[in-house]
Write an enzyme that holds these catalytic residues in place. Structure first.
Site, mmCIF file in Angstrom:
data_model
loop_
_atom_site.group_PDB
_atom_site.id
_atom_site.type_symbol
_atom_site.label_atom_id
_atom_site.label_comp_id
_atom_site.label_asym_id
_atom_site.label_seq_id
_atom_site.Cartn_x
_atom_site.Cartn_y
_atom_site.Cartn_z
ATOM 1 N N ALA A 1 0.862 -1.185 0.000
ATOM 2 C CA ALA A 1 0.000 0.000 0.000
ATOM 3 C C ALA A 1 0.894 1.229 0.000
ATOM 4 O O ALA A 1 1.586 1.504 0.981
ATOM 5 C CB ALA A 1 -0.904 -0.015 1.227
ATOM 6 N N GLY B 1 4.494 8.599 0.274
ATOM 7 C CA GLY B 1 5.428 9.107 1.261
ATOM 8 C C GLY B 1 6.663 8.231 1.365
ATOM 9 O O GLY B 1 6.765 7.182 0.730
ATOM 10 N N CYS C 1 -10.159 4.750 8.457
ATOM 11 C CA CYS C 1 -9.615 4.515 7.123
ATOM 12 C C CYS C 1 -8.854 3.184 7.082
ATOM 13 O O CYS C 1 -9.023 2.394 6.150
ATOM 14 C CB CYS C 1 -8.695 5.664 6.720
ATOM 15 S SG CYS C 1 -7.992 5.491 5.062
ATOM 16 N N GLY D 1 3.556 0.773 5.313
ATOM 17 C CA GLY D 1 4.643 1.520 5.933
ATOM 18 C C GLY D 1 4.351 1.942 7.354
ATOM 19 O O GLY D 1 5.014 2.841 7.874
ATOM 20 N N CYS E 1 -5.637 13.529 5.886
ATOM 21 C CA CYS E 1 -5.400 13.741 4.454
ATOM 22 C C CYS E 1 -6.436 14.646 3.794
ATOM 23 O O CYS E 1 -6.107 15.414 2.912
ATOM 24 C CB CYS E 1 -5.298 12.406 3.721
ATOM 25 S SG CYS E 1 -6.826 11.439 3.643
#
Length: 380
Positions: free
Chosen positions: A26, A30, A120, A144, A217
């Site tokens: 995913a 970043g 999310c 991450g 976000c």
């Protein structure tokens, strides 16, 4: 392939060569997820990168610091090109709005303080995206996030990151055992963010020095109230600021501008005592304020429990540690299951600013293991 004492597992825990192990990464664009993808590709894994477009692409292009803005999609694609693995962008805009943004707005209108990043992970990344990974015949999905997955006597366990400053366990408490069996978190063992950036530099990634995103976000400037007003026109109905003893101290421009525990920006200066928001009365459009001691909470009701412990949840009470805010260390508590599937958490030392809509995350006392958690649903 049956496992025995001589079977060698690869770094993702599979008894086969990395080249035969497909992993969906995913990728937000970043540095963290980019390093995960690059590292796994360098180790020879069959990597497939996936980036989610979570909200309006056109509007996102002009916003910095948002995790899935247009620039970030471009950055993720560039990493995939540099490292030589396929990359896909999936339009999850409708799913994200229905599963995350709408509840965020409605929670604020109801006087709660929501944590949309948890929803999310729970409803989009670890549900829909994870199913997509399985549809792609991936053996696992990697992210991450700074959290650790360790194998215990009863299977995969969730543990805090090695770096306390980067630990994201609070935001991943709702990860189910089934999801945990499929997920991998390759960064959780790193000692600092500088280690991650060093890996990015090692692989020559253009995102090596990219700043971390600090905001939600879809609220990249941190102005929650304006987003809610846009989503729910008329949400900012004015009302009274009332002391807990009944005195009307002033007026406000909408309950959505306030959170439990807030002290600054109340607009009621000139008083002898410092006052804090102790309750949001949404039915009467009132912000209730009082002295700091009124914020102290000992019993916290929670629901939507996700339990990752070895013992049967209903065989409680359980002596655990809990976090009621992401920025606070775990504190000793007693978890008491209730017949309706919810629970009461008794804090051995009262906490201030406990707010409906926040998460209450459970930890095994004396270890780094995450035992799950639940949602705080009303003031105690």
């Amino acid at each position: 392939m049956p496992l025995d004492s001589t079977t060698k597992l690869n770094s993702l825990g599979f008894a086969k060569a990395p080249s035969e192990t497909r992993v969906v990464v995913a990728m937000s664009g970043g540095v963290d997820s980019s390093v995960v993808a690059a590292e796994l590709a360098a180790q020879g894994y069959d990597v497939v990168g996936v980036t989610l477009q979570l909200y309006d692409h056109g509007a996102a292009l002009a916003k910095k610091g948002a995790c899935c803005a247009g620039r970030d999609i471009h950055d993720a694609r560039r990493v995939a090109d540099e490292m030589g693995f396929p990359h896909y962008v999936l339009d999850y805009e409708n799913t994200f709005r229905e599963a995350v943004i709408d509840e965020f707005a409605d929670s604020y209108l109801g006087g709660a303080t929501p944590v949309p990043c948890i929803r999310c992970n729970e409803r989009v990344k670890f549900r829909d995206l994870l199913e997509t990974a399985k549809d792609l015949d991936a053996d696992c999905m990697a992210t991450g996030h700074y959290i650790q997955r360790k194998m215990g006597p009863n299977g995969a366990e969730l543990h805090c990151a090695a770096d306390d400053a980067r630990d994201q366990s609070y935001f991943l408490f709702s990860t189910t055992q089934e999801q945990l069996d499929y997920l991998r978190f390759p960064l959780g063992h790193l000692q600092s963010k500088s280690d991650t950036r060093a890996l990015a530099a090692k692989y020559g990634l253009g995102v090596a020095d990219k700043p971390d995103s600090q905001d939600i976000c879809f609220v990249p400037d941190g102005d929650y109230a304006s987003v809610i007003e846009k989503l729910r026109p008329g949400a900012a109905e004015p009302g009274e600021i009332v002391h807990a003893d009944g005195r009307v101290l002033g007026t406000h421009k909408g309950v959505i501008h306030y959170t439990i525990g807030q002290r600054r920006g109340l607009g009621i200066g000139g008083l002898d005592e410092p006052l804090y928001v102790v309750k949001l009365d949404t039915e009467n459009c009132r912000v209730i304020v009082g002295p700091k001691e009124m914020l102290a909470t000992r019993v916290v009701p929670v629901r939507e429990i996700n339990w990752l412990g070895d013992a049967d949840f209903h065989d409680g009470p359980h002596e655990i540690s809990v976090k009621v805010r992401s920025t606070r260390p775990p504190r000793p508590a007693i978890l008491r299951p209730l017949p309706d599937g919810g629970a009461e958490v008794e804090l051995l030392t009262p906490e201030e600013g406990v707010s409906p809509g926040q998460a209450c995350v459970f930890y095994e006392t004396g270890t780094t293991r995450v035992l799950g958690g639940g949602w705080i649903w009303r003031g105690a």
